[in-house]
Design a protein around this motif. Sequence first.
Motif, short mmCIF file in Angstrom:
data_model
loop_
_atom_site.label_atom_id
_atom_site.label_comp_id
_atom_site.label_asym_id
_atom_site.label_seq_id
_atom_site.Cartn_x
_atom_site.Cartn_y
_atom_site.Cartn_z
N GLY A 163 5.12 10.22 5.89
CA GLY A 163 4.03 9.80 6.76
C GLY A 163 2.67 9.82 6.09
N PHE A 164 2.50 10.69 5.07
CA PHE A 164 1.20 10.80 4.41
C PHE A 164 0.85 9.54 3.63
CE2 PHE A 164 2.00 15.29 5.18
CZ PHE A 164 0.74 15.71 5.58
N TYR A 165 1.86 8.79 3.16
CA TYR A 165 1.54 7.56 2.43
C TYR A 165 1.92 6.29 3.19
CZ TYR A 165 6.28 8.63 0.61
OH TYR A 165 7.59 8.97 0.48
N GLU A 166 2.81 6.39 4.20
CA GLU A 166 3.18 5.19 4.95
C GLU A 166 2.26 4.94 6.14
OE1 GLU A 166 7.30 5.02 6.03
OE2 GLU A 166 7.99 4.98 3.94
N GLU A 167 1.82 5.99 6.83
CA GLU A 167 0.97 5.77 8.01
C GLU A 167 -0.37 5.12 7.66
OE1 GLU A 167 2.02 5.81 11.03
OE2 GLU A 167 3.95 6.44 10.21
N PRO A 168 -1.09 5.59 6.62
CA PRO A 168 -2.32 4.86 6.24
C PRO A 168 -2.05 3.42 5.83
CG PRO A 168 -2.27 7.03 5.21
CD PRO A 168 -0.91 6.80 5.79
N ALA A 169 -0.88 3.18 5.22
CA ALA A 169 -0.55 1.83 4.75
C ALA A 169 -0.34 0.88 5.93
CB ALA A 169 0.70 1.88 3.88
N LYS A 170 0.38 1.34 6.95
CA LYS A 170 0.60 0.50 8.14
C LYS A 170 -0.70 0.28 8.91
CE LYS A 170 3.79 3.21 9.66
NZ LYS A 170 4.63 3.76 10.73
N PHE A 171 -1.52 1.32 8.97
CA PHE A 171 -2.82 1.24 9.63
C PHE A 171 -3.68 0.15 8.96
CE2 PHE A 171 -7.24 3.07 9.51
CZ PHE A 171 -7.57 2.79 10.83
N LEU A 172 -3.53 0.00 7.65
CA LEU A 172 -4.29 -1.00 6.90
C LEU A 172 -3.95 -2.42 7.35
CD1 LEU A 172 -6.33 -1.14 4.53
CD2 LEU A 172 -4.36 -1.41 3.00
N GLY A 173 -2.77 -2.63 7.92
CA GLY A 173 -2.37 -3.95 8.36
C GLY A 173 -3.26 -4.51 9.47
N ALA A 205 0.83 -1.21 0.00
CA ALA A 205 0.00 0.00 0.00
C ALA A 205 0.86 1.25 0.00
CB ALA A 205 -0.93 -0.02 1.22
N ALA A 206 1.96 1.23 0.74
CA ALA A 206 2.85 2.39 0.77
C ALA A 206 3.45 2.65 -0.60
CB ALA A 206 3.96 2.18 1.80
N MET A 207 3.84 1.58 -1.30
CA MET A 207 4.42 1.75 -2.63
C MET A 207 3.39 2.26 -3.64
SD MET A 207 7.57 1.31 -2.45
CE MET A 207 7.79 1.52 -4.22
N ILE A 208 2.14 1.77 -3.52
CA ILE A 208 1.08 2.28 -4.41
C ILE A 208 0.86 3.76 -4.16
CG2 ILE A 208 -1.40 2.16 -4.90
CD1 ILE A 208 -1.22 -0.87 -4.39
N ASN A 209 0.80 4.15 -2.88
CA ASN A 209 0.67 5.58 -2.54
C ASN A 209 1.84 6.38 -3.07
OD1 ASN A 209 -1.69 5.00 -1.21
ND2 ASN A 209 -0.76 4.95 0.83
N PHE A 210 3.04 5.77 -2.99
CA PHE A 210 4.25 6.43 -3.48
C PHE A 210 4.16 6.67 -4.99
CE2 PHE A 210 8.52 6.33 -5.23
CZ PHE A 210 9.26 7.13 -4.35
N LEU A 243 7.76 16.89 -5.34
CA LEU A 243 7.58 17.59 -4.07
C LEU A 243 6.92 16.70 -3.02
CD1 LEU A 243 7.84 20.26 -2.53
CD2 LEU A 243 5.59 20.89 -3.40
N LEU A 244 5.93 15.90 -3.42
CA LEU A 244 5.19 15.08 -2.46
C LEU A 244 5.99 13.88 -1.95
CD1 LEU A 244 1.62 14.99 -4.07
CD2 LEU A 244 2.44 16.44 -2.20
N LEU A 245 7.13 13.61 -2.57
CA LEU A 245 7.92 12.45 -2.16
C LEU A 245 9.14 12.83 -1.34
CD1 LEU A 245 7.77 10.20 -5.35
CD2 LEU A 245 6.19 10.35 -3.43
N LEU A 246 9.19 14.08 -0.88
CA LEU A 246 10.27 14.47 0.02
C LEU A 246 10.18 13.63 1.29
CD1 LEU A 246 10.20 18.36 -0.38
CD2 LEU A 246 11.90 16.77 -1.28
N PRO A 247 11.32 13.27 1.90
CA PRO A 247 11.30 12.35 3.04
C PRO A 247 10.37 12.76 4.18
CG PRO A 247 13.54 12.63 2.26
CD PRO A 247 12.69 13.60 1.48
N PHE A 248 10.29 14.06 4.48
CA PHE A 248 9.49 14.46 5.63
C PHE A 248 7.98 14.35 5.37
CE2 PHE A 248 9.47 18.43 3.33
CZ PHE A 248 8.27 19.04 3.66
N LEU A 249 7.58 14.05 4.13
CA LEU A 249 6.17 13.83 3.81
C LEU A 249 5.82 12.34 3.73
CD1 LEU A 249 5.62 16.57 1.07
CD2 LEU A 249 4.99 16.65 3.48
#
Length: 383
Positions: free
Chosen positions: A234-244, A206-211, A226-232
């Motif tokens: 959390g916007f695509y990894e946190e929902p992905a981990k939550f999905l677990g 899910a994180a990779m799809i969001n990426f 711009l949206l793939l800067l490291p400090f952002l």
Amino acid sequence: MATWSVPLQSGPQGWKLRVLSGTSLGKEFDLPLSRYVLGSQPPANIVIPDPSIAPQHVIIEIRADHVLLTDCSRGKGMLVNDQRMASAQVAPGDHVTVGMFKFEFSNPSYVSKSPLSKPGSALDKFSKLPLWGRVGGVTFVVAAALFTLMATTGNPHLVPVTLIAMSVVVPATMICWLVERYDTTGISFHTLSITFLAGGTVGIIAAMINFLIGDLISPRIGGQPLLLLPFLAGFYEEPAKFLGSSWRWRHPRYDRPMDGLILGTVSGLGFAVFETAGYGFASLIREGFGGTLITLIIRSITSPFAHGLWTGILTAAFWQYGRNFRLASRSRGFWIAVAWAIGLHALWNAPGCGGIGYGILFLSAGLSIWQYRKLLLARGYRP
């Protein structure tokens, strides 16, 4: 004196709890379950409403040949044969003191087994360690042995199992500590295992799809999305981990906020293990065995206290609002938890943007532990 809940999962037969003090002196209670929590109020399933006993005081795990006791009172303590212990294996005839009450376990069908190790030996001392200590010790030895073999033989077939083994030491230890100390529901190994694997596989997918979506829609500055800067991240990894944890969103028994905190943490730790193994593989290609060792040590120690804690905070908030998206989306508390998870993730990754000292990473770690600890201490918190 005490109230018993309705049995949910039968355990070894024959075990009883005998009262050795108070007005119920001599009374015996059957222990048909495989696991109990003794405390002064629900969700403990052996309830003794006395101020000398903590709300959840002792975890009691019934085995065929012994009873395993773990103190979860956060300071009130437990005495086994008049000695204060954090955890202990007891047999019929052993005395246990909890608060102002003294008990004895009995089992008419108990047959003593010959010890595998002499009392006082290293193996005997190791067997008396809490589960998290035993798991941490064994996984560390296995990981060290595999890395040594991989480095000395150069056998590529050892790479996958070695990277996973090294990445799992701290997360596995952390999960055992968390479950032993704070799980009063009795979350099954089946649930913990699948949630861990889902966080590490479904979460990364899910994180990779969001990426990839972010890469497609993101404006670019100097060719950098711009949206793939490291400090952002959390916007695509946190929902992905939550999905677990999604496969337990409708489970009728795991409905307490603490269940959500534990399952969210386990999902986040699964993600951390697979991500750490991936970083280790990249280091192996670029820098060889030395670089891999440094990368895995740093990430194995630090990432569980990042990914696991952030996902635990977010998932606990979802559980707190009834695992209901409509209710959660309208609740200020849920969005505060979302902001904590994404914000702490952003702080953690900020040094990767360059020009920012690594002190900010320690700030993120400190804030993560502080916020997570608040939830652990609250235990039965409500919105």
